[in-house]
Each structure stands twice: as structure tokens, then as C-alpha cells.
Design a protein around this motif. Structure first.
Motif, PDB file in Angstrom:
ATOM      1  N   SER A   1     -18.008  29.493 -13.096  1.00 16.26           N
ATOM      2  CA  SER A   1     -17.116  30.499 -13.500  1.00 16.26           C
ATOM      3  C   SER A   1     -15.570  30.108 -13.043  1.00 16.26           C
ATOM      4  CB  SER A   1     -17.383  31.746 -12.662  1.00 16.26           C
ATOM      5  OG  SER A   1     -16.456  32.624 -12.567  1.00 16.26           O
ATOM      6  N   ARG A   2     -15.568  29.243 -11.679  1.00 15.43           N
ATOM      7  CA  ARG A   2     -14.515  28.744 -11.273  1.00 15.43           C
ATOM      8  C   ARG A   2     -13.914  27.662 -11.932  1.00 15.43           C
ATOM      9  NH1 ARG A   2     -13.567  29.062  -5.698  1.00 15.43           N
ATOM     10  NH2 ARG A   2     -14.774  30.861  -6.052  1.00 15.43           N
ATOM     11  N   ILE A   3     -14.574  26.925 -12.758  1.00 20.66           N
ATOM     12  CA  ILE A   3     -14.158  25.946 -13.620  1.00 20.66           C
ATOM     13  C   ILE A   3     -13.472  26.244 -14.866  1.00 20.66           C
ATOM     14  CG2 ILE A   3     -14.647  23.859 -15.088  1.00 20.66           C
ATOM     15  CD1 ILE A   3     -16.663  23.170 -13.283  1.00 20.66           C
ATOM     16  N   THR A   4     -13.972  27.545 -15.545  1.00 16.49           N
ATOM     17  CA  THR A   4     -13.656  27.675 -16.871  1.00 16.49           C
ATOM     18  C   THR A   4     -13.079  29.017 -16.723  1.00 16.49           C
ATOM     19  OG1 THR A   4     -15.764  29.104 -17.069  1.00 16.49           O
ATOM     20  CG2 THR A   4     -15.973  26.907 -17.756  1.00 16.49           C
ATOM     21  N   GLY A   5     -13.112  29.995 -15.744  1.00 17.49           N
ATOM     22  CA  GLY A   5     -12.253  31.173 -15.817  1.00 17.49           C
ATOM     23  C   GLY A   5     -13.249  32.173 -16.321  1.00 17.49           C
ATOM     24  N   ASN A   6     -14.214  31.912 -16.745  1.00 14.08           N
ATOM     25  CA  ASN A   6     -15.137  32.930 -17.208  1.00 14.08           C
ATOM     26  C   ASN A   6     -16.332  33.179 -16.507  1.00 14.08           C
ATOM     27  OD1 ASN A   6     -16.606  34.271 -19.206  1.00 14.08           O
ATOM     28  ND2 ASN A   6     -17.035  32.448 -20.532  1.00 14.08           N
ATOM     29  N   ASP A   7     -16.405  34.353 -15.949  1.00 10.06           N
ATOM     30  CA  ASP A   7     -17.509  34.786 -15.117  1.00 10.06           C
ATOM     31  C   ASP A   7     -18.872  35.396 -16.008  1.00 10.06           C
ATOM     32  OD1 ASP A   7     -16.805  37.379 -16.140  1.00 10.06           O
ATOM     33  OD2 ASP A   7     -16.726  38.112 -14.124  1.00 10.06           O
ATOM     34  N   LYS A   8     -18.937  35.041 -17.417  1.00 11.95           N
ATOM     35  CA  LYS A   8     -19.890  35.336 -18.261  1.00 11.95           C
ATOM     36  C   LYS A   8     -20.477  34.163 -18.808  1.00 11.95           C
ATOM     37  CE  LYS A   8     -19.960  39.835 -17.313  1.00 11.95           C
ATOM     38  NZ  LYS A   8     -20.970  40.300 -16.513  1.00 11.95           N
ATOM     39  N   PHE A   9     -20.130  32.830 -18.235  1.00  9.15           N
ATOM     40  CA  PHE A   9     -20.434  31.680 -19.111  1.00  9.15           C
ATOM     41  C   PHE A   9     -21.872  31.891 -19.210  1.00  9.15           C
ATOM     42  CE2 PHE A   9     -21.086  27.037 -19.295  1.00  9.15           C
ATOM     43  CZ  PHE A   9     -19.732  26.652 -19.726  1.00  9.15           C
ATOM     44  N   TYR A  10     -22.868  32.095 -18.239  1.00  8.53           N
ATOM     45  CA  TYR A  10     -24.065  32.154 -18.534  1.00  8.53           C
ATOM     46  C   TYR A  10     -24.540  33.609 -17.648  1.00  8.53           C
ATOM     47  CZ  TYR A  10     -24.693  27.841 -20.963  1.00  8.53           C
ATOM     48  OH  TYR A  10     -24.802  26.925 -21.755  1.00  8.53           O
ATOM     49  N   CYS A  11     -25.548  34.398 -18.250  1.00  6.95           N
ATOM     50  CA  CYS A  11     -26.058  35.523 -17.236  1.00  6.95           C
ATOM     51  C   CYS A  11     -27.363  35.292 -16.473  1.00  6.95           C
ATOM     52  CB  CYS A  11     -26.256  36.706 -18.173  1.00  6.95           C
ATOM     53  SG  CYS A  11     -24.563  37.573 -18.708  1.00  6.95           S
TER      54      CYS A  11
END
Length: 493
Positions: free
Chosen positions: A266-276
Motif C-alpha cells: 500500500s505504501r509503495i503503490t498508494g493503493n490500499d486494496k492491492f490485495y485483501c
């Protein structure tokens, strides 16, 4: 063994799923390969029909879309860690795998030496890689790992690792064994790619446990038995259950690591839904290729018993801990298995009791049990194998397969030149003598022709294997066990 797994279907579904995962990340996926890249004989035993080289064949089928990065821990190099099934060190196995991959026409990008803190053996291995022309990189431990995510995902954390230049849509990160830093290498690369504006992703390819089989399915319990020394535990993936209301199976280390991995991604990509969930990270399609569940259950039961015997033997040899054997006993109890549920155990024990000597029993492909006993001339395993190929070749039991003219020099070599304390021919000696005889004796040649039929057959011995028996039986790909008993009271065996 009855076929329970459709390998062709598995390869098709696996390739489709990996390509789909690549497409989700703008055409760049770092895929951590857990387990064995080659020679996955555990999978082939519990999923009859699974090809041991399925993973590497899958990569080969993807042609120029894939490249490999190998990882190896500097600590494992320094400690000369050995791959138990092959008897070679991790660094030797890495070079072996590089050779095999390149000979198959698959691109090897580089080798990463992880957790480097100045280990002298790692320096020597790096020099060897340089001399061989293999591109290599050094990753050092990151301060504050794994708790200090701010530091890890920064120029002083992952940013301090050298960037590995890759060119293919699929970068497979693999290693000769566990604890080699594959996950950290993948995440480091995802960080570097995002810093360069490439929205790369991460995934994991681990065959076991099979996520869409029940928690206590024998195939998954056989995986627990195989990793009993690590004290791994299969468990329901709580993150997947919460996110989707669907029950799936994972194992404790991935479940425990998931919150950290999710936070880092999440920190790298800015996406906290990268995987659930950790199940989301996986790409394994093995469960969809099981075509006969009962065949896989029965094969897994046998694997559990084999692992139990191996644990007992390793404990007796001082190579294993009591906790490992207790874990294996627990799995045996969960499945209701007894050691005598292995068809070759009782015949071997009965034979030994009757003749008053060590014995071995082999189950032929048609289910018949053939035994052999130890004599001054042959080890019990040698006798059992020779008796088995006689039966398969329809050669009378009393027929001598090896000429005294061949045996006498072999025994003389063992006793007088090599200083062996016993003149009994172990399996390696016996097969050498048999092949020499087969060059001029049609009966011996007929017996030799049956040896490939023993591949996959079960064998049990009533004493701990001599290395000259065990190594050959494993190379013949027989499924072997033995009683945890030494042949005598010698302290060196």
C-alpha cells in the motif's frame, strides 16, 4: 498408482491465470515461486498425475515472456546449508538450477545474495558468479525490518538495494530453499519499478496448501507433514473470509506476514486494496486439476505415513527434534492412520521375524508384495530389488543373475582395496555387477529391463538404510521408508 490429477489441465489453467495476473499490473509482475522449481516429487506423490517438472515446463511454455531471478541467503552460504533431498549445498543447487534453466532456453536474469553482512563464504560465491559471467547483486539487511515501514519504503530502505534491470512481463523470483529472501527481493523490485513510473505488481505461486481444498483434506495434511520440522500449520485465511465471506486455506507464515506485506505494498503503490488476503496474492490452480479426489486422498495418506517414518528415523539418527515427531504423530492421529496402513510394512517385519535377519519388502505395480532378506552376499534392499525384477521378468527365483566371475572381483574391491567392513553388496554394488553381467547374459539383461518398472513402487526396510542403498533407491524414484533401528551397536553408522 491411480491417476488423480490432470497435469495438462493444470498447465493450461495455471498459464491463463498468470497471464491474467500480469495484465492486472500493466504488464509487469514479480512472481515469488515457493517450493521447488524442479523435481517436485512431493507434489507428484500426493497428486498422482502431477509432473515433477510442471513449474519449469510452465515457464518454458511462456517463451520470451518470462525471466528468472535467483535468490540465496548469505547466511545459508556461510553455514553451507544442505538441500536434504539432493545432498548438495544451496549454492551448488543454485548453480545446478541455473544450468538446467538456461539449457531449456529460459532467460536467467541474475542472482541476488540476500542478507549480506560481510560473510566470507558469500564473498567467495560472488567471485564464482563473476567468473562464470552471471550477473549478481547484493542485498543487505534493512534496519528496522519488519516493523519500521516508513524506513523500509524509503531511499534508505528498499531504495538502498541495487535495482535489478528486467525486461520481461513476468519476472519469476525463486531460490534453492526457504529463507532465501524471495519476498523481500520482490517487494524491493516493486518499489524500484514504481519509483521509475512502472506500476509493477507482486504475486505468489505456492502449490501447497491448496487453497480451495478443505483445511483437513489429506493433501493439505500431507503438506503439514512435509513441513513438520518448520512447525507450519494450515489455517483458514481470516482475511479472505472477512473480505469475501469465502472459506479458503493458507498457512500460518503467510497469514502472519500478510498485514505487513499489505502495508508495504500500500505504501509503495498508494493503493490500499492491492490485495485483501494472502489467498488473493496466490496464483495456484492445482485444486482445479484434481480429477479423482479419492486417488489423491489415498496417495496423501501414504505420504503422511512415509513422512512419519522419516521423522522417526531422523530422530534416531540425531538429525531431527522430538517436536517434529510429535507433530507427525498428531497428523497420523488426525487421519486415523497406523503404520501398518502402509502395505509393505507388515510383510517386511514378518519376513525379518521368520528369518532372523534384516529384511525389505517391495510392492509391485500390480499390488504383489516381494520380500528379500539380508545375507552375507547381499543387503536386504539388494535382495528385495533382485527378487522383484525376477518376478517381473518371470525368471525362476533360484536363477542366479550375477556370475561369480563378476561378483568375486567386486567383493575383493570392497574388502581389500576400499576397506569395507562388510562384503555384502549394497544396491549400488549389486546393480553395477548386474549390468556388467547383462552385457553377456540374456537372463540378466531381461532382469535389467524390468528396473524402470520399480519407479514409484513402495519399499520398506526393517533397519535404517545404508547410504549405498538409500541413495540408489531415491534415484530410482522408489517411495521408501525404514524402521528407526540401527543394524548393530556401532556408534558410527
Amino acid at each position: 498408482m491411480k491417476k488423480g490429477f490432470d497435469n495438462a489441465l493444470y498447465m493450461q489453467k495455471q498459464k491463463e491465470h498468470i497471464l491474467e495476473r500480469i495484465s492486472k499490473f500493466n504488464g509487469k509482475l514479480y512472481l515469488e515461486f515457493g517450493g521447488k522449481l524442479f523435481d517436485d516429487y512431493h507434489a507428484s506423490r500426493v497428486l498422482p498425475g502431477f509432473e515433477p517438472d510442471a513449474k519449469i515446463r510452465l515457464l518454458r511454455s511462456m517463451g520470451d515472456q518470462a525471466e528468472l531471478v535467483f535468490c540465496i541467503s548469505a547466511d545459508n552460504i556461510e553455514k553451507n546449508k544442505i538441500r536434504a533431498d539432493l545432498g548438495i549445498s544451496y549454492d551448488q543447487d543454485l548453480l545446478r538450477q541455473v544450468d538446467m534453466v538456461q539449457n531449456m532456453g529460459i532467460s536467467v536474469n541474475s542472482v541476488v545474495i540476500t542478507r549480506y553482512t560481510g560473510q566470507a563464504a558469500a564473498d567467495q560465491f560472488k567471485c564464482k558468479l563473476d567468473a562464470l559471467g552471471i550477473r549478481n547483486y547484493i542485498h543487505r539487511p534493512i534496519a528496522g525490518y519488519p516493523a519500521d515501514v516508513d524506513h523500509i519504503v524509503s531511499e534508505q530502505g528498499y531504495g538502498a538495494n541495487p535495482y535489478i534491470e528486467t525486461t520481461k512481463p513476468l519476472v519469476v523470483v525463486t531460490a534453492p530453499g526457504p529463507g532465501s529472501g524471495k519476498l523481500a527481493t520482490c517487494l524491493s523490485q516493486v518499489y524500484h519499478e514504481h519509483q521509475r513510473g512502472i506500476l509493477a505488481g507482486y504475486g505468489k505461486y505456492e502449490t501447497f496448501p491448496i487453497w480451495n481444498l478443505p483445511l483437513k483434506h489429506p493433501v493439505n495434511l500431507a503438506y503439514e507433514a512435509a513441513t513438520a520440522d518448520l512447525q507450519d500449520v494450515n489455517m483458514i485465511d481470516p482475511f479472505h473470509l472477512e473480505a469475501y465471506g469465502v472459506t479458503t486455506v493458507n498457512y500460518n507464515r503467510d497469514v502472519e506476514a500478510f498485514p505487513l506485506v499489505r502495508t508495504i505494498l500500500s505504501r509503495i503503490t498508494g493503493n490500499d486494496k492491492f490485495y485483501c488476503s494472502p489467498t488473493d496474492m496466490g496464483v495456484n490452480m492445482a485444486g482445479y486439476a484434481i480429477v479423482d479426489d479419492e486417488a489423491c486422498r489415498q496417495a496423501s495418506y501414504q505420504e503422511i505415513i512415509r513422512r512419519y517414518y522419516k521423522g522417526l528415523t531422523d530422530l534416531r539418527m540425531g538429525r531431527e527434534k522430538e517436536e517434529t515427531v510429535e507433530k507427525l504423530k498428531s497428523i497420523m492421529q488426525q487421519t486415523g492412520l497406523k503404520h501398518t496402513d502402509r502395505a509393505v510394512v507388515q510383510p517386511a517385519l514378518d519376513k525379518s521375524a521368520r528369518v532372523g535377519a534384516p529384511a525389505a519388502a517391495i510392492q509391485l505395480p500390480d499390488g504383489r508384495i516381494i520380500t528379500g532378506k539380508s545375507t552375507p552376499l547381499l543387503s536386504a534392499c539388494s535382495a528385495a530389488v533382485l527378487n522383484a525384477i525376477k518376478v517381473l521378468a518371470d525368471i525362476p527365483k533360484a536363477t542366479l543373475l550375477m556370475s561369480p566371475a563378476v561378483l568375486e572381483p567386486v567383493i575383493d574391491l570392497k574388502k581389500n582395496l576400499l576397506g569395507s567392513q562388510s562384503s555384502a553388496l549394497k544396491l549400488d554394488d549389486s546393480l553395477t555387477a548386474l549390468y556388467i553381467c547383462a552385457a553377456s547374459d540374456p537372463t540378466a539383461a531381461k532382469a535389467v529391463a524390468q528396473l524402470p518398472l520399480l519407479r514409484g513402487c513402495e519399499l520398506h526396510a526393517t533397519q535404517i538404510f545404508h547410504s549405498g542403498d538409500e541413495s540408489v533407491l531415491r534415484r530410482m524414484r522408489m517411495h521408501i521408508t525404514c524402521e528407526p533401528a540401527f543394524p548393530d551397536k556401532s556408534v558410527l553408522y
